[in-house]
Design a protein around this motif. Structure first.
Motif, short mmCIF file in Angstrom:
data_model
loop_
_atom_site.label_atom_id
_atom_site.label_comp_id
_atom_site.label_asym_id
_atom_site.label_seq_id
_atom_site.Cartn_x
_atom_site.Cartn_y
_atom_site.Cartn_z
N PRO A 193 0.83 -1.22 0.00
CA PRO A 193 0.00 0.00 0.00
C PRO A 193 0.86 1.26 0.00
O PRO A 193 1.66 1.47 0.93
N LEU A 194 0.72 2.07 -1.03
CA LEU A 194 1.56 3.26 -1.17
C LEU A 194 0.79 4.53 -0.84
O LEU A 194 -0.38 4.69 -1.24
N LEU A 195 1.44 5.42 -0.15
CA LEU A 195 0.93 6.75 0.16
C LEU A 195 1.80 7.73 -0.63
O LEU A 195 2.96 7.95 -0.28
N LEU A 196 1.24 8.31 -1.69
CA LEU A 196 2.03 9.16 -2.58
C LEU A 196 1.38 10.52 -2.76
O LEU A 196 0.16 10.65 -2.59
N PRO A 197 2.16 11.53 -3.13
CA PRO A 197 1.57 12.84 -3.43
C PRO A 197 0.73 12.77 -4.70
O PRO A 197 0.81 11.79 -5.46
N PRO A 198 -0.08 13.79 -5.00
CA PRO A 198 -0.94 13.78 -6.19
C PRO A 198 -0.15 13.74 -7.50
O PRO A 198 1.07 13.97 -7.52
N ASP A 199 -0.85 13.48 -8.58
CA ASP A 199 -0.22 13.30 -9.90
C ASP A 199 0.61 14.48 -10.35
O ASP A 199 1.59 14.31 -11.07
N TYR A 200 0.22 15.71 -9.97
CA TYR A 200 0.95 16.88 -10.47
C TYR A 200 2.29 17.08 -9.76
O TYR A 200 3.13 17.85 -10.20
N ASN A 201 2.52 16.37 -8.66
CA ASN A 201 3.76 16.50 -7.91
C ASN A 201 4.90 15.80 -8.65
O ASN A 201 4.73 14.73 -9.21
N PHE A 202 6.09 16.42 -8.66
CA PHE A 202 7.21 15.87 -9.42
C PHE A 202 7.61 14.49 -8.92
O PHE A 202 8.02 13.62 -9.69
N VAL A 203 7.51 14.24 -7.60
CA VAL A 203 7.85 12.93 -7.04
C VAL A 203 6.92 11.87 -7.63
O VAL A 203 7.36 10.80 -8.08
#
Length: 313
Positions: A193-203
């Motif tokens: 399960p991944l917790l990631l920033p939104p699509d527009y974030n460079f990461v």
């Protein structure tokens, strides 16, 4: 051209409303509307589109907005530099620091160095997810910014600083803990399960690209942008995240979360310092830029940042 009309025009665009801009500028709305009409007559172009929601610039209005910002900033700089004469460097220098990058880590060191070596300079540091720093640099709203990527972008000059590898931040009780320092392959994260920033974030963009190239799909359970929330969520065992070392190392909670090296592939991104191409730098700006470049090199060479490499400048 009256500089005050340009200042008023910039304020209207920034606020998005003629009436609110008039209140802030302490000018009667009819008088402000007349100033706008005078600009449109002078340039023979419609500069704003009015609607019930406020005002938005036309293509011509946006072009004038960019030039006006440059002229206003240049005038402010001239006033400061002429008034100070041949004394120590003075003035304001604005620096954008991209969140989720080494830029945010360098901010405290930069503040200390500038206060110690250039006490006459007021440093304005900004760190925001909402702003496009390259555009703010190009238009003169920022003197410089640390961002991910190496360009090219029209209107901006890039100085490469470093390459940053991304790392997996995992709860202490995870399948990868018993491996110790052994790297984790990207293919092993398909069920994690991944917790990631939104699509527009460079990461997120870089992570999406890495998964796509391996033809696997990440298991994203939530989009989290706030680092404190991300820190607590991973420590609580809710999920895992992927971040550059400069950020990952700051959100580790001893005994509750840890960092693992990622391999196959290594996820990597360039970090650069960008300055405007067409706006001359002030002496104060050049001095701050040089300090920032030296700090970046020193931090990477200190070997306290695993997965970072110096780039030729």
């Amino acid at each position: 051209m009256d500089i005050r009309r340009l200042q008023a025009f910039v304020k209207i665009i920034d606020i998005g409303s003629i009436s609110r801009a008039a209140d802030i500028l302490n000018i009667a709305q009819p008088a402000l509307s007349q100033q706008l009409a005078s600009l449109e007559t002078a340039f023979k172009q419609k500069l704003l589109i009015r609607s019930k929601m406020g005002v938005t610039p036309t293509a011509a209005g946006l072009e004038l907005y960019r030039h006006a910002q440059t002229m206003i900033k240049q005038l402010d700089r001239a006033m400061t530099e002429v008034s100070s004469g041949a004394g120590p460097l003075v003035g304001k220098v604005s620096v954008g620091l991209s969140p989720y990058s080494s830029g945010s880590t360098l901010s405290l060191a930069l503040l200390k160095e500038v206060r110690a070596k250039l006490p006459g300079i007021i440093l304005h540091l900004t760190e925001s997810f909402d702003d496009i720093y390259s555009e703010m640099v190009m238009t003169g709203r920022l003197d410089m910014a640390i961002i991910h990527g190496a360009g090219p972008i029209k209107g901006v000059n890039f100085t490469p600083l470093m390459k940053e590898n991304f790392f997996l931040v995992a709860p202490e009780e995870s399948p990868f803990t018993e491996r110790g320092s052994a790297p984790v392959k990207l293919s092993e994260l398909t069920e994690v399960p991944l917790l990631l920033p939104p699509d527009y974030n460079f990461v997120r963009k870089r992570i999406n690209t890495a998964f796509a190239r391996k033809q696997i799909k990440p298991h994203i359970v939530a989009e989290v942008e706030a680092l404190l929330t991300l820190q607590d969520a991973v420590a609580a065992g809710i999920g895992f995240t992927i971040l550059p070392w400069s950020v990952a190392s700051k959100i580790i909670v001893p005994g509750k979360s840890r960092v693992h090296e990622l391999r196959s592939p290594v996820i990597q991104e360039d970090v650069s310092l960008c300055v405007p191409e067409s706006i001359p730098e002030t002496e104060a700006g050049v001095a701050v830029r040089n300090i920032l470049i030296d700090l970046a090199k020193s931090m990477v060479m200190s070997q306290n940042w695993p997965g970072t490499q110096i780039m030729d400048t």
